[in-house]
Design a protein around this motif. Structure first.
Motif: not given
Length: 1276
Positions: A90-99, A102-107, A168-174, A177-181
């Motif tokens: 869910s944390v990664v999904d929220d970040w993807i929505e933010s990206y 506005d991708r600048d703010v998310a980055l 920390f490692c799990e966050f990067i992996g997820v 994985r969520q952005c791979q497409y």
């Protein structure tokens, strides 16, 4: 804070570090301002105008890079990951929505996430993100780094940081994985992240480097997974395309073919994108950080490359990547070597990969074998496990020598190493069963499948030539071969049954080894813990283990209750076999004898034991019989009465036989018959062995044994062994009587009888100390030491005041005899001890046994010193042997010194100085008073004094009084005996001051002044003016007392100069507290001592008639921390001497000086010394100011923060020293591209180097001459 450099107008994802990429990569950028990732496409490093506007539009809603909604700040990514309470998905999904919004703010949030995960409190703002390059941002963050502590999230301790790394490692992996497409291919997000992590990984700040390397390696792992999925999809798409194209024209769907071609093209492009990203990470991070100066960073790199090779073996499992693991196996940190072995285990575990590992195995096999002896036990364990996997994959890889180097590790004291070696041994020797054994029906006994395996175990045990370590062999193989080792039915059959036709019977030596192994397996099954020397102690068994233990005990009892009498009957004449067999009943479940109706087998066992007792005289056999009776005579079981009757009958016969034989033997007088003596000795041995474990008080053995010992003293011709066993038996009588008296149920007459018997026996042992036989004297000495310790004042402690009448205090004569025995029989050369081992000193085992015996004798006497049974000063004769016999008894003597110091520091110090005085007197008697101070004898005494000084430790306050007393005794000894040639010559013992100077460094500053004053009491004016060689000990000792004695700026407690502290820290503040340091308090009290001492003889002046000594008065007793006047008390003779001192006769070459001249000379000398000290202090202060200014200039010039003295900056690369043995340091960065395996329609690539294990192909010119063990045989 220094001013920030002029900001750039545009933000570029630049690689502004020392890392440069080769021209054959996709990172070519002649301006060095941006990194371009991609093939065939131009990926701009700048944002387009629309992107700028989009980012600017959101900038108003942010403060310091954080979201602001309704005045409330959102929780940042770092806090979410740190807390670990939210689902990462869910944390990664929220970040993807933010990206997406506005991708600048998310980055920017993602960038700040990595910065904060590094422990940096700085924040990257939107302005910085738009206008500054990566290198400038990293430099800015470095300046804002919190330097107060070297900790950062990855290294912090505590429950809140415990799971941070995994989160920390799990966050990067997820995230990947969520952005791979879609998102990872947008040419923006991954470019920014990879560029940032690459720049941080080259930072001089360890926290940045460590965190970014971990993030980059986990990002790479996630990308490898994406690449693997793409490869699978491409293969599936290609297969579908081929199937559709092979259809006949009428059934072929052209639209579907176009879709499949388009899909394959997209997958191909995506795979190229992933390749470029992985190339960027591998070349930008891995090839630099796998040889980082920090072991944790190197370990991260090696761990992840092992994951890549295992996950995507088609792309990564080749020699160009394996070489990094092979080289790093030479790393000097065990943590990194361990990661290498674990990574390789994951590869060797898959047999399908063996073909790709052949070259690596042949090259690095020897290194893996050598790592089985690694100093880090964890590394050695994993090395053995890796060799087991290698052995499992192929039997031909490891040679016989390689296997033998692992075999002997089954006897290792470290259990994990031994267990791993046991598994290797099992795989090698026992895993190859005959296929016919599995097909045939299961058989028992010597016909079972385990029979040959048990024989193999016996053969291996005998060939290893470590016969006394069978328990270690069994424990090593217990976890992997328990089924074989617990096949006791087969073992019994091998021992009792006749061999089958054509089968070779076991030899006598093999039967002995099998019985020993069988005993060890039974002990292991019954006790469920490793043998002595392995493991930290008994552990709590699980319910399953307890059930297994009970089942094993029941089964072994049912088997051996029947078989043991037959085994004893077969091997009754073999002492070694019988000794091992008799230990089996100790592990029985004795209730089985009743519940299983096995009483007749018990009777048979008791008969066999009785026959063995009557047949054998060997001590080990008799003691085994005694212990067996003790195990069976358990009142909790119903068999107790049956066993007790058998035991009583046996002992009645033996005691009656002994009394009759003894009476006849004593009547024979001075010429006893040898047969009668042998009968007496045999019977006495049996009684003594049983008396050790059983109470035989009702047979009154003290009277008969005392009569025997007394006769031996009177006649002097008693056989040695009879006396030894009589002493031991009488000792047991005393101990059993004490045990009965200690229970409190005995009568008063019993205590009086015990007291009388104990004292009589002690006198008897004392008389035997003068025996001509060494073995008898050693036995008497050992028993005397035990009795003196048992019946000392310690016996009444713990509420046993009723035993006060039994306290026995040794007399001075007895203490002297004990000490003389130690000096005569312990502190001797190895070759001189020929009596105690019956002349077998040529045998190395005999020498070791004799040494162990002498160590036990010394330890017995040292216990008397420690427990205050003998006077502590008797230890001086022991302590003085510390250097000469350091290899043999150094540990015992050192421990004795430590224990005595804990009891009484002052008395221990007096004992140490006494030992040095004794050695000095011995040297004088040997060399004479005019000895050479460079002689080996004197240097040996001085070295011993230095060793004694080191034992006092660094805490001067704890040993202050003891050291002062030591100097006092030493000074008195040095001036004790005047020179017979006259007063113009030095005292006889003056050279002892040179030895005493070794302890001067242990004196506190104020004590040095006091000791110096005490020294000058014994000095005359002429002594102070002497400069001849014979007076050098006095001069050097005075100098050692004056060193640091007048420097008031030196802190005794901390050992740090106040001037030095001002130089080291420019922020140090002057102390304003009112509390005095201990040395200040004692220095003020020392002034009292000095004032009182000034009323006595002045150091180097003639005695003044108007001064009166105050020493005759009783001085006030001050506390030890205030004054030591009570320590330096003078004897009446000294008081009289100093009250009426004699005027020394001046030498003929000296001019007499009057009193005023002496005072003037002394004042001039003192003023000159003070002036020199003042000048030195001024020079030190000037140097401190100069160095402080220089440090300010350096900080301003290099751009470091002014508020930080020593920023967390360290060398990124490892030291060049030791490159050959650890890592190949001289590699350039011409590293091959990551090239995923092509699908059927992909192009062929040939960019690989010809020899990937040849370090010369990747070594820098500056270190190309450095020798590194390469793949010389690869091209051959």
């Amino acid at each position: 804070m220094i001013a920030a450099p002029e900001l750039q107008t545009e933000f570029h994802y630049a690689q502004d570090t020392d890392t440069r990429f080769s021209s054959d990569t996709d990172f070519d950028d002649p301006d060095g301002r941006s990194i371009i990732i991609g093939k065939g496409k131009a990926k701009k490093g700048k944002k387009g105008p629309g992107e700028k506007g989009k980012g600017a539009g959101k900038g108003a809603g942010r403060m310091n890079g954080h979201h602001q909604e309704n005045g409330m700040e959102n929780v940042m990514l770092f806090e979410v990951v740190r807390l670990g309470k939210s689902a990462m998905q869910s944390v990664v999904d929220d970040w993807i929505e933010s990206y997406k919004h506005d991708r600048d703010v998310a980055l920017l949030d993602l960038i700040n996430f990595f910065i904060q995960c590094s422990g940096c409190k700085g924040v990257v703002t939107g302005e910085m993100f738009r206008n500054m390059q990566n290198s400038e941002i990293i430099r800015k963050m470095t300046e804002e780094f919190d330097e107060d502590s070297g900790d950062y999230p990855l290294t912090m301790a505590g429950p809140q940081w415990k799971k941070f790394k995994s989160s920390f490692c799990e966050f990067i992996g997820v995230l990947v994985r969520q952005c791979q497409y879609s998102i990872i291919y947008d040419e923006y997000m991954m470019d920014t992240v990879i560029s940032l992590l690459t720049g941080l990984s080259d930072s001089q700040v360890r926290a940045f480097r460590h965190t970014s390397t971990l993030a980059a390696m986990k990002l790479m792992t996630a990308l490898v997974n994406v690449a693997l999925n793409l490869s699978i999809n491409m293969d599936n798409t290609q297969r579908q395309y081929e199937a559709e194209r092979n259809k006949i024209i009428g059934k072929r769907a052209n639209d579907r073919l176009e879709l499949l071609l388009q899909k394959r093209k997209e997958l191909q492009e995506n795979q190229d994108e992933i390749e470029n990203m992985m190339n960027a990470i591998f070349k930008g991070v891995f090839v630099h950080r796998y040889r980082d100066a920090i072991a944790e960073i190197r370990a991260i790199c090696i761990e992840e490359i092992g994951v890549w090779m295992k996950m995507y073996s088609d792309a990564f499992l080749n020699d160009s990547y394996l070489k990094y693991v092979g080289w790093t196996m030479h790393d000097k940190q065990g943590e990194v070597r361990l990661k290498c072995l674990i990574a390789l285990q994951g590869l060797y575990h898959n047999r399908e990969l063996n073909a790709k590992l052949e070259l690596f195995t042949s090259r690095f096999k020897d290194r893996i074998v050598s790592m089985t002896l690694d100093k880090e036990y964890d590394v050695a364990v994993q090395a053995i496990k890796l060799l087991t996997l290698v052995l499992h994959s192929s039997d031909e890889v490891l040679t016989a020598e390689d296997c033998e180097s692992v075999y002997h590790l089954v006897y290792s004291a470290h259990r994990p190493v031994a267990v791993a070696a046991g598994e290797f041994l099992f795989k090698k020797l026992f895993s190859h069963r005959d296929p016919e054994d599995d097909s045939m029906p299961k058989r028992r006994g010597r016909q079972s499948a385990n029979a040959n395996l048990i024989k193999t175990t016996v053969f291996f045990f005998l060939e290893s030539e470590l016969h006394e370590h069978a328990a270690y062999l069994v424990d090593s193989m217990w976890e992997c071969a328990a089924e074989i080792l617990k096949d006791w039915e087969c073992m019994i059959s091998l021992l009792l049954d006749e061999p089958l036709p054509g089968e070779e019977a076991l030899s006598d030596r093999q039967e002995t080894a099998l019985i020993e192994i069988m005993l060890c397996t039974i002990r292991q099954a019954a006790e469920c813990h490793p043998p002595v020397g392995r493991g930290t102690g008994k552990r709590v068994l699980t319910a399953k283990e307890k059930k297994t233990q009970l089942d094993d005990r029941t089964r072994m009892t049912e088997l051996f209750a029947i078989a043991l009498p037959a085994l004893l009957a077969k091997y009754s004449v073999d002492a070694e076999k019988v000794t091992n067999l008799l230990q089996l009943p100790q592990f029985f479940d004795l209730e089985i004898y009743t519940t299983g109706r096995l009483e007749k087998h018990l009777d048979s066992l008791l008969r066999q034991i009785r026959e063995i007792v009557e047949k054998h005289t060997d001590t080990d056999v008799l003691e085994a019989c005694s212990k067996t009776y003790h195990s069976l005579c358990n009142e909790e079981f119903t068999i107790f009465n049956r066993v007790d009757i058998a035991r009583s009958q046996l002992l009645d016969e033996q005691v009656d036989k002994f009394n009759k034989l003894l009476e006849d033997f004593l009547q024979e007088g001075e010429d006893p018959d040898e047969d009668d003596a042998y009968q007496v000795l045999s019977t006495l041995k049996r009684i003594t062995a049983f008396h050790n474990a059983h109470d035989l008080s009702k047979w009154d053995l003290f009277t008969s044994n005392y009569k025997l010992l007394n006769t031996g003293i009177e006649n002097g011709d008693m056989p040695e062994q009879i006396v030894i066993h009589a002493l031991q038996c009488t000792h047991y009588v005393i101990l059993w009587s004490l045990a009965k008296v200690s229970e409190g149920t005995s009568k008063k007459e019993d205590m009086l009888t015990l007291r009388k018997q104990m004292r009589a026996f002690c006198l008897m042992c004392q008389r035997y100390l003068t025996s001509v036989n060494t073995a008898v004297k050693e036995q008497a000495f050992t028993i005397l030491c035990d009795l003196l310790l048992i019946f000392s004042h310690q016996i009444v402690s713990g509420g046993r005041e009723a035993l006060e009448p039994l306290v026995y205090t040794s007399e001075v004569s007895l203490q002297s005899e004990l000490l003389n025995f130690i000096l005569d029989h312990v502190f001797i050369d190895q070759d001189d001890d020929s009596n105690s081992t019956d002349g077998q000193q040529d045998d190395e085992a005999g020498k070791i046994e004799a040494l162990h015996k002498r160590r036990n004798l010394l330890a017995a006497y040292c216990k008397l010193i420690i427990y205050n049974v003998v006077e502590m000063n008797t230890g001086a004769d022991i302590f003085k042997q510390y250097m000469r016999y350091y290899n043999d008894y150094g540990d015992i003597i050192k421990e004795t010194m430590s224990k005595t110091r804990q009891i009484d520091k002052i008395q221990c110090a007096k004992t140490l100085i006494l030992s040095l005085q004794q050695l000095f007197n011995e040297m004088l008697s040997d060399l004479g008073p005019s000895f050479d101070r460079s002689s080996s004898s004197f240097c040996g005494i001085k070295e011993l004094a230095r060793r004694f000084s080191l034992t006092f430790g660094l805490d001067q306050l704890k040993t202050r009084e003891a050291i002062a007393m030591l100097h006092k005794d030493g000074i008195e000894f040095a001036f004790k005996e005047p020179n017979p040639q006259g007063e113009g010559h030095p005292p006889v013992n003056l050279a002892f001051l040179d030895i005493l100077s070794e302890f001067s460094s242990k004196l506190m500053r104020q004590d040095k002044r006091t000791v110096h004053m005490y020294l000058e009491r014994f000095m005359t004016f002429q002594m102070a003016l002497q400069r001849e060689d014979c007076w050098l000990p006095l001069i050097s000792y005075r100098n050692s007392l004056q060193a640091g004695g007048d420097d008031d700026t030196m802190s005794v407690v901390s050992g740090i100069s106040s001037r030095g502290s001002s130089v080291r820290s420019k922020k140090a503040k002057p102390a304003t507290g009112k509390r005095k340091l201990p040395e200040e308090e004692s220095s003020s009290s020392s002034e009292v001592w000095m004032n009182r001492e000034q009323s006595m003889q002045t150091p180097v002046m003639m005695p003044s008639p108007h001064l009166t000594s105050t020493i005759m008065r009783e001085p006030k007793r001050l506390r030890p921390e205030e004054s030591y006047m009570g320590v330096y008390t003078m004897t009446p003779d000294q008081q009289q001497q100093h009250t009426h001192p004699q005027t020394p006769q001046p030498q003929h070459h000296q001019t007499p000086m009057d009193y005023n001249t002496q005072v003037t000379w002394m004042l001039a000398q003192r003023q000159q010394q003070e002036e020199v000290a003042r000048q030195q202090q001024e020079r030190a202060m000037n140097y401190a100011k100069l160095r402080s200014n220089l440090q300010h200039a350096i900080r301003r010039g290099t751009g470091l923060m002014e508020d930080d003295e020593e920023p967390i900056v360290e060398d990124v690369m490892m030291s060049s020293e030791g490159r050959i043995e650890d890592l190949n340091e001289g590699m350039d960065f011409d590293t091959m591209d990551i090239d995923l395996p092509p699908s059927k329609n992909r192009r062929e690539r040939s960019e690989l180097k010809p020899d990937f294990f040849d370090p010369a192909s990747i070594m820098d010119e500056s270190v190309r001459s450095t020798h590194f063990l390469g793949y010389d045989a690869f091209q051959r």
